[in-house]
Scaffold this active site. Structure first.
Site, PDB file in Angstrom:
ATOM      1  CD  GLN A 171      82.671  -5.957  15.003  1.00  0.00           C
ATOM      2  OE1 GLN A 171      83.390  -5.126  15.553  1.00  0.00           O
ATOM      3  NE2 GLN A 171      82.441  -5.930  13.693  1.00  0.00           N
ATOM      4  CE1 TYR A 192      83.692  -3.267   5.442  1.00  0.00           C
ATOM      5  CE2 TYR A 192      82.927  -1.588   6.966  1.00  0.00           C
ATOM      6  CZ  TYR A 192      83.764  -2.646   6.666  1.00  0.00           C
ATOM      7  OH  TYR A 192      84.695  -3.065   7.590  1.00  0.00           O
ATOM      8  CD  GLU A 247      96.675   0.927   8.162  1.00  0.00           C
ATOM      9  OE1 GLU A 247      96.210   1.773   7.394  1.00  0.00           O
ATOM     10  OE2 GLU A 247      97.112   1.219   9.314  1.00  0.00           O
ATOM     11  CG  HIS A 305      84.919  -1.066  14.694  1.00  0.00           C
ATOM     12  ND1 HIS A 305      85.106  -0.047  13.799  1.00  0.00           N
ATOM     13  CD2 HIS A 305      84.478  -2.131  13.964  1.00  0.00           C
ATOM     14  CE1 HIS A 305      84.787  -0.467  12.572  1.00  0.00           C
ATOM     15  NE2 HIS A 305      84.402  -1.744  12.668  1.00  0.00           N
ATOM     16  CE1 TYR A 360     102.138   3.961  13.946  1.00  0.00           C
ATOM     17  CE2 TYR A 360     101.285   4.970  15.940  1.00  0.00           C
ATOM     18  CZ  TYR A 360     102.329   4.427  15.230  1.00  0.00           C
ATOM     19  OH  TYR A 360     103.585   4.349  15.788  1.00  0.00           O
TER      20      TYR A 360
END
Length: 372
Positions: A82, A261, A240, A147, A250
């Site tokens: 990513q 997963y 979210e 991420h 949070y």
């Protein structure tokens, strides 16, 4: 100068039965042959827009001219998983400074990577980024390809917010001595503000604004409340929307609406809500894999007023939500018939919605209500 292909296709009508107003949109394909575009930023005075390509190129797109050659001076990126070249944002004083900010994945010494942020001066002829300066590095570098986060938002009050993923290292989102799973706040020059919440906290990183974030993929200032909003990927379920406020937690990975997963619970999770952490403003039990987000505050299309548009990678769509104060309701989706992963969504200075699709033959789309 060689330019990529610019295509002009008929405007398409796409039905969206859940989207009450309007029920159809017009979609014009402005550009194709974009290799996994990640973000765009509008240049002033009809000079087009800057587009980042995940592999490490920054290009300019102009109406009638298409894509430029790669802009010279972009830092070397870690293009793996990513990671790659991520967000692009113009400095608030771009008219005088010509600063262009970039976020990207940066390699470490041990084969792992982290998010870095910096800026350079865009040359007067828009072909070079001059004197690029790195002002922020996510530490420690822990990502093996997952991420990174990377969204950049200026708040109009002199500060820059950066959304950072937890590099798929869940517990780090709760560790104040690490920059994983955080929103950080810097000045417009990249310095740490004296009034950040953890500046005087021993062993905490002074850049941190809020924490307990998993993988933020969309971030924008709400123009009606003048607050920062963020969306983030849950694991399997639990995407979210949050409003990251000063010093608040949070929840990730202690509080989540998702599971692993594998189908098993998140090992650290204590429930969907946990004392001392902030519940999400809005949550999807089934993850659309959220991406770029944009509030609609233009007068060009009154039927879109007070809407929030969020891209979806897995669901290959643009989600439309109605915003009333801090209350959010999903109204429907508008681009699913195209069957392309949506990476970024922005409202242009002309009031149209601009969308980037995350494909090897990615597209730049211009979207408007069918009844203008």
């Amino acid at each position: 100068m060689r330019r990529s292909s610019l295509i002009s296709l008929p405007v398409l009508l796409i039905s969206a039965s859940l989207f009450a107003a309007p029920a159809e949109v017009k979609v014009a394909v402005l550009q194709n042959k974009l290799d996994h575009p990640w973000a765009l930023a509008f240049l002033p005075q009809d000079q087009g827009m800057l587009i980042t390509l995940k592999g490490g190129q920054l290009k300019r797109w102009q109406p009638g001219k298409g894509l430029s050659d790669p802009i010279v001076g972009v830092p070397k990126v870690w293009d793996s998983g990513q990671g790659g070249l991520l967000d692009v944002a113009l400095a608030p004083d771009f008219a005088t400074s010509r600063r262009v900010w970039l976020s990207y994945a940066e390699a470490g010494d041990d084969g792992k990577a982290g998010t870095a942020v910096g800026y350079g001066r865009l040359s007067d002829d828009n072909t070079r980024l001059e004197a690029f300066k790195v002002v922020f590095r996510q530490q420690p570098k822990l990502s093996t390809g997952n991420h990174f986060g990377g969204r950049l938002v200026f708040d109009g009050k002199g500060y820059l917010f950066i959304g950072l993923g937890e590099n798929n290292q869940r517990p780090t989102a709760q560790d104040l001595d690490k920059l994983q799973g955080k929103v950080v706040r810097l000045t417009e020059d990249g310095a740490v503000p004296d009034d950040n919440p953890f500046v005087k906290t021993k062993e905490a990183r002074p850049e941190i604004w809020s924490y307990g974030i998993r993988n933020p993929q969309g971030m924008a200032m709400n123009p009606w409340s003048n607050t920062l909003w963020l969306n983030e990927h849950g694991p399997r379920g639990g995407d979210e929307i949050n409003i990251p406020e000063r010093g608040k937690n949070y929840g990730w990975p202690l509080a989540t609406h998702g599971i692993n997963y594998s189908g098993l619970p998140i090992p650290e999770a204590k429930g969907e809500t946990v004392a001392g952490t902030e519940p999400p403003l809005f949550v999807w039990k089934k993850s659309p894999a959220l991406s770029g987000m944009a509030f609609y505050n233009s007068d060009v299309f009154p039927q879109w007023k007070n809407k929030l548009f969020i891209g979806a990678l897995k669901d290959k769509d643009v989600i439309v939500l109605n915003v009333s104060g801090n209350s959010v309701t999903e109204e429907g989706r508008i681009l699913g018939d195209r069957n392309q992963r949506v990476r970024d969504v922005r409202v242009g200075p002309d009031g149209y919605l601009y969308v980037l699709t995350d494909e090897s033959d990615g597209q730049l789309l211009k979207v408007s209500p069918s009844r203008e």
